[in-house]
Design an enzyme around this catalytic site. Structure first.
Site, PDB file in Angstrom:
ATOM      1  N   GLU A 142       0.810  -1.226   0.000  1.00  0.00           N
ATOM      2  CA  GLU A 142       0.000   0.000   0.000  1.00  0.00           C
ATOM      3  C   GLU A 142       0.841   1.273   0.000  1.00  0.00           C
ATOM      4  O   GLU A 142       0.740   2.095   0.909  1.00  0.00           O
ATOM      5  CB  GLU A 142      -0.958   0.004   1.189  1.00  0.00           C
ATOM      6  CG  GLU A 142      -1.990  -1.103   1.113  1.00  0.00           C
ATOM      7  CD  GLU A 142      -3.069  -1.001   2.180  1.00  0.00           C
ATOM      8  OE1 GLU A 142      -2.866  -0.302   3.178  1.00  0.00           O
ATOM      9  OE2 GLU A 142      -4.124  -1.618   1.996  1.00  0.00           O
ATOM     10  N   GLU A 299      -6.151  -8.178  -0.822  1.00  0.00           N
ATOM     11  CA  GLU A 299      -6.700  -8.284   0.529  1.00  0.00           C
ATOM     12  C   GLU A 299      -8.205  -8.062   0.410  1.00  0.00           C
ATOM     13  O   GLU A 299      -8.645  -7.000  -0.042  1.00  0.00           O
ATOM     14  CB  GLU A 299      -6.095  -7.217   1.455  1.00  0.00           C
ATOM     15  CG  GLU A 299      -4.591  -7.348   1.607  1.00  0.00           C
ATOM     16  CD  GLU A 299      -3.979  -6.287   2.530  1.00  0.00           C
ATOM     17  OE1 GLU A 299      -4.724  -5.602   3.250  1.00  0.00           O
ATOM     18  OE2 GLU A 299      -2.748  -6.150   2.510  1.00  0.00           O
TER      19      GLU A 299
HETATM   20  C1  GAL Z   1      -4.458  -3.016   4.928  1.00  0.00           C
HETATM   21  C2  GAL Z   1      -3.015  -3.463   5.088  1.00  0.00           C
HETATM   22  C3  GAL Z   1      -2.950  -4.773   5.845  1.00  0.00           C
HETATM   23  C4  GAL Z   1      -3.772  -4.670   7.091  1.00  0.00           C
HETATM   24  C5  GAL Z   1      -5.198  -4.311   6.735  1.00  0.00           C
HETATM   25  C6  GAL Z   1      -6.129  -4.233   7.920  1.00  0.00           C
HETATM   26  O1  GAL Z   1      -4.544  -1.682   4.584  1.00  0.00           O
HETATM   27  O2  GAL Z   1      -2.400  -3.641   3.834  1.00  0.00           O
HETATM   28  O3  GAL Z   1      -1.604  -5.071   6.148  1.00  0.00           O
HETATM   29  O4  GAL Z   1      -3.202  -3.728   7.926  1.00  0.00           O
HETATM   30  O5  GAL Z   1      -5.193  -3.077   6.093  1.00  0.00           O
HETATM   31  O6  GAL Z   1      -5.920  -3.098   8.694  1.00  0.00           O
END
Ligand code: GAL
Ligand code: ZN
Length: 669
Positions: A142, A299
């Site tokens: 990110e 994700e």
């Molecule tokens: C995303 C990040 C993950 C985790 C997730 C939940 O933005 O890439 O590593 O932190 O949020 O907070």
């Protein structure tokens, strides 16, 4: 179609790895992303590399047929690095270092970050170059534009400006530094925007954002080049963080094979504004537009979100599956769920994964397994399909930044207003490609180009060529206001676009939250807010006039027939209903099929190839909905049942995936 999870073997007892891998395989998982925060385990002290544990973890997964995407760990410089080489740490606009603790405590322009970043990436990419279980790489995690004011950044910013403007005289002129005695007489006086006031020179602020964006794009290119050199034949991607953002994703992804996105739709839909409901669809369309092709979700929401705020609602029954299918429906070819297990340690203990802290499969896990099995079944059908549209929307990080620097009126929001027009199309089942405003859009039937606030001759000429050749173009208020250096243009608005639109702005009123009314020439009464342009049509015809305030009877929306094409100019910010009414009329006028009238929270999307058309119908809301389908013969890809055209009922979080039978036959014939 691939299904996977994000997994942190370094957080769990080695004894669990085997059990996890087996359970993953049983759940249909074939992809794991890992190691993106594991720098301190990969290089525990300077120059001492340890890959045995990761070899072992990857080995366990590989034995269960699971492939791996490795993240380069540069988002989390280890303590030894920031301690020994503090130039790694970013500096805020008051001159204070941002210390390690959370993540992202690094400056992309730091010489030490580059040096040690290069070394760990060299090591890890060489080590896994020939490992067949490792199929690709994710750079960092990110990435967001640098907002750093350290010595390296100040020096680089100066260099960036020297390259752009050549001389200080030019910089002074192009920024208009004469205002408030801001003129520079020596390059050493040029600094990053310190002090933290948002009311600095807007040209200065915009260039600093561009510089910061370039720094992150450059950092990503630097990583991609190292990976490609050492690990040829494996893909390189990056997981972008939703919108809005300050960095320019089109630049940041020029070195990537495809885009990936982290997708966390809001779980508290009860008091959800309609606009938030459609945020996800826009995010996914924007992601597909970054490389103008299918993408991955690296994700995907799997459980109760928390940590960064008090925990929000748990995904309602159906939500995990429905939103995974939503991602697929808008172009995702892989869904990687965040995360396998909920963390028992560290700051993210309450950002839940598929498994709760106790590790036993529950409702969410079972729902994911259902999705995973369905994805497996539909993989052959989805192979080679993507989204093809008659409509493009032009998105611009430049405009986003410029509007963030100078908000135009109470409530005026670039992304929010963009979303409203996107949602208006979505509600009638019209898909749109959301693409970079600098990209080629000549082939589309309809191009929606909202709020082209910063503008130059090139974009004006490209838009003109599009309309000359028969395109339908939608322009809106706050267009043609400034040049690219964030300086107001000298003519009547919309300046370089006036001839094309056939209308000029006689006067404007930033009405903010004062709701206005207007009447469309077809009889509908509409509402709008934020901004009102009082228009003087020249060659255009007025198709809506205001019916409120001192500008009653003045023109608010126009239509201009220009050469073979048409240009609409919307001089105000229409509310949701009004946007839908107008966009339906415009789309029909442009010959775009508007086949649906979808209830709130229901989305459709079509993935197609030469052979087939697959219609996704998704109820993303918590209530049951009825959807009437266009007249065709459908077969459900999920249940294999034949479905007569007509109305279908979908329960909360329910999904139907339909193969259009006669479309197949027609293309086969
Ligand atoms: C995303 C990040 C993950 C985790 C997730 C939940 O933005 O890439 O590593 O932190 O949020 O907070
Ligand atoms: Zn810096």
């Amino acid at each position: 179609m691939k299904v996977g999870v994000d997994y942190y073997p370094e957080h769990w007892d080695v004894a669990l790895w085997e059990q996890d891998a087996r359970q993953m395989r049983e759940a249909g998982i074939t992809i794991v992303r890992l190691a993106e925060f594991a720098w301190s385990r990969l290089e525990p002290t300077e120059g001492k590399f340890e890959f045995e544990w990761l070899d072992q973890a990857i080995g366990v997964l590989a034995r269960h047929g699971i492939h791996v995407v490795i993240g380069t760990p540069t988002a989390t410089p280890p303590v030894w690095l920031t301690h020994n080489y503090p130039d790694v740490l970013p500096v805020d606009n008051k001159g204070n270092a941002i210390f390690a603790g959370v993540r992202l405590h690094r400056c992309y322009n730091s010489p030490s970050l580059r040096k040690f970043g290069e070394r760990i990436i060299e090591q890890i990419t060489r080590h896994y170059a020939t490992n067949p279980a490792v199929i690709g790489w994710q750079t960092d995690n990110e990435l967001a534009a640098n907002d750093c004011h350290c010595k390296s950044c100040t020096r680089s910013f100066r260099g960036w400006l020297q390259q752009k403007y050549g001389s200080l005289e030019t910089l002074n002129r192009e920024w208009g530094t004469v205002v408030w005695s801001g003129e520079y007489s020596d390059w050493d006086q040029v600094k990053t925007p310190l002090g933290g006031s948002p009311h600095l020179n807007p040209s200065f602020l915009l260039d600093f954002r561009r510089f910061s964006s370039d720094a992150v794009a450059d950092f990503n290119r630097f990583q991609a080049a190292l990976i490609r050199k050492n690990s040829p034949g494996k893909f390189v991607t990056h997981n972008l963080w939703g919108y809005p953002v300050t960095g320019d994703y089109y630049d940041m992804f020029d070195s990537m094979d495809f885009a990936s996105v982290d997708y966390y739709p809001a779980t508290d839909l009860l008091d959800d504004s309609k606009s938030r409901m459609y945020h996800g669809a826009l995010t996914l369309d924007l992601t597909r537009g970054v490389k103008r092709k299918n993408f991955w979700v690296m994700e995907q929401l799997s459980g109760t979100p928390g940590c960064w705020y008090p925990m929000s609602r748990t995904p309602f029954p159906g939500m995990i599956r429905a939103y995974a299918w939503q991602s697929v429906s808008r172009g995702a070819d892989a869904i990687v769920q965040f995360r396998w297990r909920s963390a028992r340690i560290g700051a993210e203990q309450f950002w839940h994964g598929l498994l709760d802290h106790h590790g036993q499969p529950g409702r969410r896990f079972e729902e994911f397994v259902q999705f995973s099995q369905e994805a497996q079944k539909l993989t052959p059908l989805l192979e080679g399909t993507t989204l093809k549209h008659d409509v493009a929307m032009l998105f611009s990080h430049e405009q986003l930044n410029a509007f963030q620097i100078q908000p135009q009126a109470d409530g005026f929001d670039y992304l929010g207003n963009f979303k409203r027009l996107h949602a208006a199309l979505l509600k009638m089942g019209v898909g749109a490609d959301v693409i970079n405003w600098r990209d080629d859009f000549q082939g589309y039937k309809l191009v929606v180009a909202p709020m082209l606030y910063l503008i130059d001759e090139t974009i004006a000429a490209t838009l003109k060529r599009y309309v000359d050749n028969g395109g339908t173009l939608v322009l809106t208020t706050r267009s043609g206001v400034k040049n690219l250096n964030n300086i107001c243009l000298p003519d009547r608005l919309p300046n370089l676009l006036t001839d094309l639109a056939g209308v000029y702005v006689n006067e404007y009123d930033p009405v903010g939250k004062d709701i206005q009314t207007l009447s469309l020439d077809s009889g509908e009464e509409l509402s709008s807010g934020q901004w009102c342009d009082i228009l003087t049509p020249v060659t255009a015809e007025s198709i809506a006039t205001y019916s409120s305030e001192y500008f009653a009877d003045e023109s608010a929306i126009t239509r201009n027939a220009h050469r073979k094409g048409v240009v609409y100019y919307i001089g105000t910010v229409l509310d949701e209903t009004a946007s839908q009414i107008l966009m339906r009329r415009i789309a029909s006028d442009a010959g775009v099929e508007c086949e649906f009238e979808l209830p709130d929270g229901v989305e459709v999307a079509v993935r197609s190839s030469e052979e087939r058309r697959i219609l996704f119908v998704l109820n993303l809301s918590k209530e049951s909905k009825e959807i009437s389908l266009p007249l065709r013969d459908y077969v459900s890809a999920l249940s294999d049942r034949r479905l007569p055209a007509g109305t279908i009922k979908l329960g909360p979080g329910s999904v139907e995936i339909l193969v259009e039978e006669n479309a197949t036959a027609a293309s086969a014939a």
